[in-house]
Design a protein around this motif. Structure first.
Motif, PDB file in Angstrom:
ATOM      1  N   GLY A 196      -0.548  -4.562   5.729  1.00 18.46           N
ATOM      2  CA  GLY A 196       0.086  -3.444   5.044  1.00 18.46           C
ATOM      3  C   GLY A 196       0.438  -3.724   3.597  1.00 18.46           C
ATOM      4  O   GLY A 196      -0.068  -3.051   2.675  1.00 18.46           O
ATOM      5  N   PRO A 197       1.308  -4.702   3.324  1.00 16.68           N
ATOM      6  CA  PRO A 197       1.652  -4.995   1.928  1.00 16.68           C
ATOM      7  C   PRO A 197       0.478  -5.474   1.095  1.00 16.68           C
ATOM      8  O   PRO A 197       0.407  -5.184  -0.107  1.00 16.68           O
ATOM      9  CB  PRO A 197       2.735  -6.081   2.041  1.00 16.68           C
ATOM     10  N   VAL A 198      -0.473  -6.189   1.700  1.00 12.32           N
ATOM     11  CA  VAL A 198      -1.653  -6.634   0.944  1.00 12.32           C
ATOM     12  C   VAL A 198      -2.505  -5.435   0.534  1.00 12.32           C
ATOM     13  O   VAL A 198      -2.975  -5.338  -0.602  1.00 12.32           O
ATOM     14  CB  VAL A 198      -2.485  -7.633   1.780  1.00 12.32           C
ATOM     15  N   ALA A 199      -2.710  -4.492   1.477  1.00 11.08           N
ATOM     16  CA  ALA A 199      -3.496  -3.300   1.170  1.00 11.08           C
ATOM     17  C   ALA A 199      -2.823  -2.480   0.079  1.00 11.08           C
ATOM     18  O   ALA A 199      -3.479  -2.001  -0.860  1.00 11.08           O
ATOM     19  CB  ALA A 199      -3.689  -2.457   2.427  1.00 11.08           C
ATOM     20  N   ALA A 200      -1.513  -2.297   0.192  1.00 12.33           N
ATOM     21  CA  ALA A 200      -0.781  -1.520  -0.819  1.00 12.33           C
ATOM     22  C   ALA A 200      -0.845  -2.200  -2.178  1.00 12.33           C
ATOM     23  O   ALA A 200      -1.011  -1.535  -3.212  1.00 12.33           O
ATOM     24  CB  ALA A 200       0.666  -1.328  -0.381  1.00 12.33           C
ATOM     25  N   ALA A 201      -0.722  -3.528  -2.199  1.00 10.78           N
ATOM     26  CA  ALA A 201      -0.809  -4.258  -3.465  1.00 10.78           C
ATOM     27  C   ALA A 201      -2.173  -4.056  -4.111  1.00 10.78           C
ATOM     28  O   ALA A 201      -2.286  -3.896  -5.333  1.00 10.78           O
ATOM     29  CB  ALA A 201      -0.550  -5.746  -3.230  1.00 10.78           C
ATOM     30  N   GLY A 202      -3.231  -4.038  -3.289  1.00  3.35           N
ATOM     31  CA  GLY A 202      -4.571  -3.804  -3.828  1.00  3.35           C
ATOM     32  C   GLY A 202      -4.722  -2.407  -4.401  1.00  3.35           C
ATOM     33  O   GLY A 202      -5.325  -2.228  -5.463  1.00  3.35           O
ATOM     34  N   LEU A 203      -4.178  -1.410  -3.726  1.00  2.00           N
ATOM     35  CA  LEU A 203      -4.291  -0.028  -4.201  1.00  2.00           C
ATOM     36  C   LEU A 203      -3.465   0.206  -5.462  1.00  2.00           C
ATOM     37  O   LEU A 203      -3.879   0.925  -6.370  1.00  2.00           O
ATOM     38  CB  LEU A 203      -3.853   0.937  -3.101  1.00  2.00           C
ATOM     39  N   PHE A 204      -2.283  -0.407  -5.533  1.00  2.36           N
ATOM     40  CA  PHE A 204      -1.418  -0.248  -6.701  1.00  2.36           C
ATOM     41  C   PHE A 204      -1.755  -1.234  -7.818  1.00  2.36           C
ATOM     42  O   PHE A 204      -1.174  -1.163  -8.896  1.00  2.36           O
ATOM     43  CB  PHE A 204       0.052  -0.432  -6.304  1.00  2.36           C
ATOM     44  N   LYS A 205      -2.657  -2.196  -7.501  1.00  3.51           N
ATOM     45  CA  LYS A 205      -3.028  -3.254  -8.466  1.00  3.51           C
ATOM     46  C   LYS A 205      -1.795  -4.053  -8.921  1.00  3.51           C
ATOM     47  O   LYS A 205      -1.546  -4.256 -10.110  1.00  3.51           O
ATOM     48  CB  LYS A 205      -3.756  -2.660  -9.666  1.00  3.51           C
ATOM     49  N   VAL A 206      -1.034  -4.507  -7.924  1.00  2.00           N
ATOM     50  CA  VAL A 206       0.169  -5.306  -8.166  1.00  2.00           C
ATOM     51  C   VAL A 206      -0.100  -6.740  -7.725  1.00  2.00           C
ATOM     52  O   VAL A 206      -0.675  -6.974  -6.655  1.00  2.00           O
ATOM     53  CB  VAL A 206       1.377  -4.736  -7.397  1.00  2.00           C
ATOM     54  N   ASP A 207       0.321  -7.705  -8.523  1.00  4.96           N
ATOM     55  CA  ASP A 207       0.164  -9.110  -8.146  1.00  4.96           C
ATOM     56  C   ASP A 207       0.936  -9.396  -6.859  1.00  4.96           C
ATOM     57  O   ASP A 207       2.067  -8.942  -6.680  1.00  4.96           O
ATOM     58  CB  ASP A 207       0.697 -10.029  -9.251  1.00  4.96           C
ATOM     59  N   LEU A 208       0.312 -10.204  -5.983  1.00  2.00           N
ATOM     60  CA  LEU A 208       0.965 -10.520  -4.716  1.00  2.00           C
ATOM     61  C   LEU A 208       2.267 -11.291  -4.919  1.00  2.00           C
ATOM     62  O   LEU A 208       3.162 -11.226  -4.075  1.00  2.00           O
ATOM     63  CB  LEU A 208       0.023 -11.334  -3.824  1.00  2.00           C
ATOM     64  N   LYS A 394     -11.664 -12.048  15.459  1.00  2.00           N
ATOM     65  CA  LYS A 394     -12.195 -10.925  16.226  1.00  2.00           C
ATOM     66  C   LYS A 394     -11.345  -9.658  16.108  1.00  2.00           C
ATOM     67  O   LYS A 394     -11.892  -8.574  15.936  1.00  2.00           O
ATOM     68  CB  LYS A 394     -12.360 -11.331  17.698  1.00  2.00           C
ATOM     69  N   PRO A 395     -10.011  -9.724  16.221  1.00  2.00           N
ATOM     70  CA  PRO A 395      -9.230  -8.487  16.103  1.00  2.00           C
ATOM     71  C   PRO A 395      -9.028  -7.992  14.677  1.00  2.00           C
ATOM     72  O   PRO A 395      -8.444  -6.933  14.474  1.00  2.00           O
ATOM     73  CB  PRO A 395      -7.881  -8.878  16.730  1.00  2.00           C
ATOM     74  N   VAL A 396      -9.523  -8.746  13.681  1.00  2.00           N
ATOM     75  CA  VAL A 396      -9.289  -8.376  12.289  1.00  2.00           C
ATOM     76  C   VAL A 396     -10.206  -7.245  11.846  1.00  2.00           C
ATOM     77  O   VAL A 396      -9.875  -6.475  10.946  1.00  2.00           O
ATOM     78  CB  VAL A 396      -9.474  -9.610  11.379  1.00  2.00           C
ATOM     79  N   GLY A 397     -11.360  -7.114  12.492  1.00  2.00           N
ATOM     80  CA  GLY A 397     -12.332  -6.110  12.086  1.00  2.00           C
ATOM     81  C   GLY A 397     -11.752  -4.709  12.051  1.00  2.00           C
ATOM     82  O   GLY A 397     -11.960  -3.949  11.091  1.00  2.00           O
ATOM     83  N   ASN A 398     -11.005  -4.343  13.081  1.00  2.00           N
ATOM     84  CA  ASN A 398     -10.411  -3.005  13.143  1.00  2.00           C
ATOM     85  C   ASN A 398      -9.433  -2.787  11.991  1.00  2.00           C
ATOM     86  O   ASN A 398      -9.421  -1.722  11.358  1.00  2.00           O
ATOM     87  CB  ASN A 398      -9.696  -2.822  14.484  1.00  2.00           C
ATOM     88  N   ILE A 399      -8.627  -3.809  11.695  1.00  2.00           N
ATOM     89  CA  ILE A 399      -7.652  -3.689  10.603  1.00  2.00           C
ATOM     90  C   ILE A 399      -8.357  -3.476   9.274  1.00  2.00           C
ATOM     91  O   ILE A 399      -7.979  -2.599   8.484  1.00  2.00           O
ATOM     92  CB  ILE A 399      -6.770  -4.949  10.548  1.00  2.00           C
ATOM     93  N   LEU A 400      -9.388  -4.244   9.012  1.00  2.30           N
ATOM     94  CA  LEU A 400     -10.090  -4.138   7.742  1.00  2.30           C
ATOM     95  C   LEU A 400     -10.780  -2.779   7.595  1.00  2.30           C
ATOM     96  O   LEU A 400     -10.790  -2.191   6.506  1.00  2.30           O
ATOM     97  CB  LEU A 400     -11.117  -5.259   7.605  1.00  2.30           C
ATOM     98  N   LEU A 401     -11.346  -2.274   8.678  1.00  2.00           N
ATOM     99  CA  LEU A 401     -12.006  -0.972   8.602  1.00  2.00           C
ATOM    100  C   LEU A 401     -11.002   0.146   8.323  1.00  2.00           C
ATOM    101  O   LEU A 401     -11.273   1.065   7.538  1.00  2.00           O
ATOM    102  CB  LEU A 401     -12.769  -0.689   9.905  1.00  2.00           C
ATOM    103  N   VAL A 402      -9.831   0.071   8.953  1.00  2.00           N
ATOM    104  CA  VAL A 402      -8.803   1.086   8.709  1.00  2.00           C
ATOM    105  C   VAL A 402      -8.324   1.017   7.260  1.00  2.00           C
ATOM    106  O   VAL A 402      -8.166   2.050   6.587  1.00  2.00           O
ATOM    107  CB  VAL A 402      -7.617   0.906   9.681  1.00  2.00           C
ATOM    108  N   VAL A 403      -8.100  -0.198   6.764  1.00  2.00           N
ATOM    109  CA  VAL A 403      -7.671  -0.359   5.372  1.00  2.00           C
ATOM    110  C   VAL A 403      -8.747   0.169   4.422  1.00  2.00           C
ATOM    111  O   VAL A 403      -8.455   0.876   3.447  1.00  2.00           O
ATOM    112  CB  VAL A 403      -7.365  -1.840   5.068  1.00  2.00           C
ATOM    113  N   GLY A 404     -10.005  -0.160   4.698  1.00  2.00           N
ATOM    114  CA  GLY A 404     -11.094   0.318   3.860  1.00  2.00           C
ATOM    115  C   GLY A 404     -11.213   1.831   3.864  1.00  2.00           C
ATOM    116  O   GLY A 404     -11.433   2.459   2.819  1.00  2.00           O
TER     117      GLY A 404
END
Length: 538
Positions: A196-208, A394-404
């Motif tokens: 969640g916070p990583v995806a939001a940081a990417g969308l807002f272009k904020v340093d982690l 293995k369970p990360v694929g679903n998370i990445l697709l939703v974020v994408g």
């Protein structure tokens, strides 16, 4: 001399025409498209039970076409041309930043989990704080171990320790599980490398680094408020230790012991040193360590094969200092890189700090440290390390697709002109952006249950509202904290986490609403209040 006709201003047309805009043009049409799109998204996820990735992608296409985007703008063309696919750029733009961080963080968490790092941490804290302060020890365990592992994984690994503490004291299991859950939930909502916070940081272009710093500043008071509620409800609502879970834990112990016996027999009953092998089990999972280290679910089991005529010795748990070193290294490196750009002039030293503090490099260093300190140095084979790492992804694929897909949704909102219409409308409402961000996230969270969907969808709506306002990185990080806080509000029956908590700790649905749902609400409101207060000064 210009004519009066030439001086007459012409009304601005919407950036695209077509779809619903043929029936209702201008800002009203764009807002109608946005509202219908969000309603459609909720219907597809809640009623149709469509997978969130598919729902987000379908709604993005529907919204784009309804707002007048052409097929070429959405999908590009088969031939090479200057047109850029909005779907591809939206998906790739966010995943290029997020996928690497989530992948590295997930593998790091898996090594810590299977090596027994969580059990070593909780056992040491329980011994340090004593029986009377065991709930606080459980809360700190969840807070620290929740940084590198996903929320549900933390429950699977740490639940048996909760069972043992509650059974030993004879008190309600809520007194021990709720502080643990508060710690896990806080880190999951507010701190990288969680999606969640990583995806939001990417969308807002904020340093982690800013996200980490504000996550700690906002999250600590929030989790303290949640711990206070956990202590209150734990004394007023008695829930016994679930016997089926205790029995499952004992079965897991027996299964691991039997497996180790088979391994010992296969190698002739004696080996030099210790060779750790990862074994997949169905229905149970155990990470070797101290205390009651079993839990139900499915996952990898780390067992040790050593020397001895009767039974192979158990793998020794890692030291607490080693666990802290591995967890703390990437956080410190990222923070150092973030603030070096403020405190240091351009120089070779600053470049070196920024290199090692880049999230990709910092997490890679932490992962390699975990491979050596928790694996190779303690007798793990390279095959075991590979197996644990691969299984964790293995369970990360679903998370990445939703974020994408959330990135696609945001790109469509912006490219169609809907984002600008929303920005103008929300600015007219008069509420601060940070309040709007939290409210939108709360509505999406309560309506469809997924925190990740709530974050990426809200971010797609809110990012255009902050463009052109020249907000600092720190202020944008606080807006991300507000969105993250809203995404955990009032977990109830449409949230998978609700059922994991209820079933794992043997809590009835009614009591789960009284305890877990309210706990999440306290965490959300306290986190938002802290972020909103700080935003006044930053």
């Amino acid at each position: 001399m210009s004519s009066p006709l030439a001086a007459t201003p012409t009304p601005e047309a919407p950036p695209h025409t077509g779809g619903l805009l043929l029936l209702m043009d201008g800002t009203a049409g764009l807002l109608t498209v946005a509202a219908l799109g969000i309603v459609l998204l909720l219907v597809l996820i809640i009623k149709v039970r469509l997978q969130p990735f598919v729902a987000l992608l379908a709604v993005s296409i529907a919204v784009g076409l309804s707002a007048g985007l052409s097929v070429t703008e959405l999908f590009g063309t088969v031939q090479r041309s200057t047109s850029v696919s909005m779907i591809e750029s939206g998906m790739g733009g966010i995943l290029g930043h997020v996928a690497i961080i989530i992948g590295l963080g997930t593998m790091l968490g898996a090594i810590l989990e299977v090596s027994g790092g969580a059990e070593a941490l909780s056992a040491r804290l329980l011994n340090l704080f004593g029986e009377k302060r065991a709930p606080l020890a459980m809360g700190l365990t969840g807070l620290i171990f929740g940084i590198p592992v996903f929320f549900d994984v933390g429950i699977f690994v740490l639940a048996p320790i909760v069972y043992a503490a509650a059974k030993r004291s004879g008190k309600s299991i809520l007194l021990y599980c709720m502080p643990l859950l508060a710690g896990l939930s806080m880190t999951h909502a507010f701190l990288p490398p969680h999606p969640g916070p990583v995806a939001a940081a990417g969308l807002f272009k904020v340093d982690l680094g800013w996200v980490i710093l504000m996550g700690v500043i906002v999250g600590i008071p929030a989790v303290l408020a949640a711990w206070a509620y956990a202590a209150w409800i734990g004394k007023r609502l008695f829930v016994p230790v679930p016997q089926d879970m205790v029995e499952a834990a004992e079965e897991a112990k027996a299964a691991v012991a039997a497996e180790r016996a088979v391994r010992r027999a296969a190698v002739g009953g004696a080996t030099d040193g210790a060779d750790t092998t990862t074994i997949k089990t169905t229905g149970t999972a155990k990470s070797t360590g101290t205390g009651a280290g079993t839990g139900t679910g499915s996952g990898s089991v780390a067992v040790a094969v050593g020397e001895g005529p009767s039974e192979a010795p158990a793998e020794q748990p890692p030291s607490l200092s080693t666990v802290f070193l591995i967890i703390g290294t990437p956080l410190l490196l990222i923070l150092a890189a973030t603030f070096s750009s403020i405190a240091l002039d351009p120089s070779t030293f600053r470049s070196v700090v920024e290199f090692f503090g880049h999230p990709f490099v910092a997490l890679t260093i932490a992962l390699l440290m975990a491979y050596y300190l928790l694996g190779i140095r303690r007798g793990w084979s390279r095959k075991s390390l590979e197996t644990v790492s691969t299984a964790s992804l293995k369970p990360v694929g679903n998370i990445l697709l939703v974020v994408g897909a959330g990135g696609v949704f945001g790109a469509v909102l912006k490219g169609s002109g809907i984002a600008d219409a929303l920005a103008d409308t929300f600015n007219d409402v008069g509420l601060p952006i940070i309040v709007l961000a939290w409210l939108i996230s709360v509505v999406l969270r309560v309506a469809q249950g997924s925190a990740t969907v709530a974050i990426v969808t809200t971010a797609g709506i809110v990012v255009p509202l902050v463009e052109g306002q020249d907000l600092s990185q720190a202020h944008l990080a606080l807006i991300i904290m507000a969105i993250s806080a809203g995404s955990i509000f009032a977990s109830h029956v449409n949230d998978g986490g609700f059922w994991i908590v209820a079933k794992y700790f043997g809590i009835s649905e009614r009591d789960t609403l009284k305890s877990w749902t309210v706990l999440e609400t306290v965490l959300s409101v306290a986190g938002f209040a802290m972020a909103a207060m700080l935003s006044v000064f930053i």
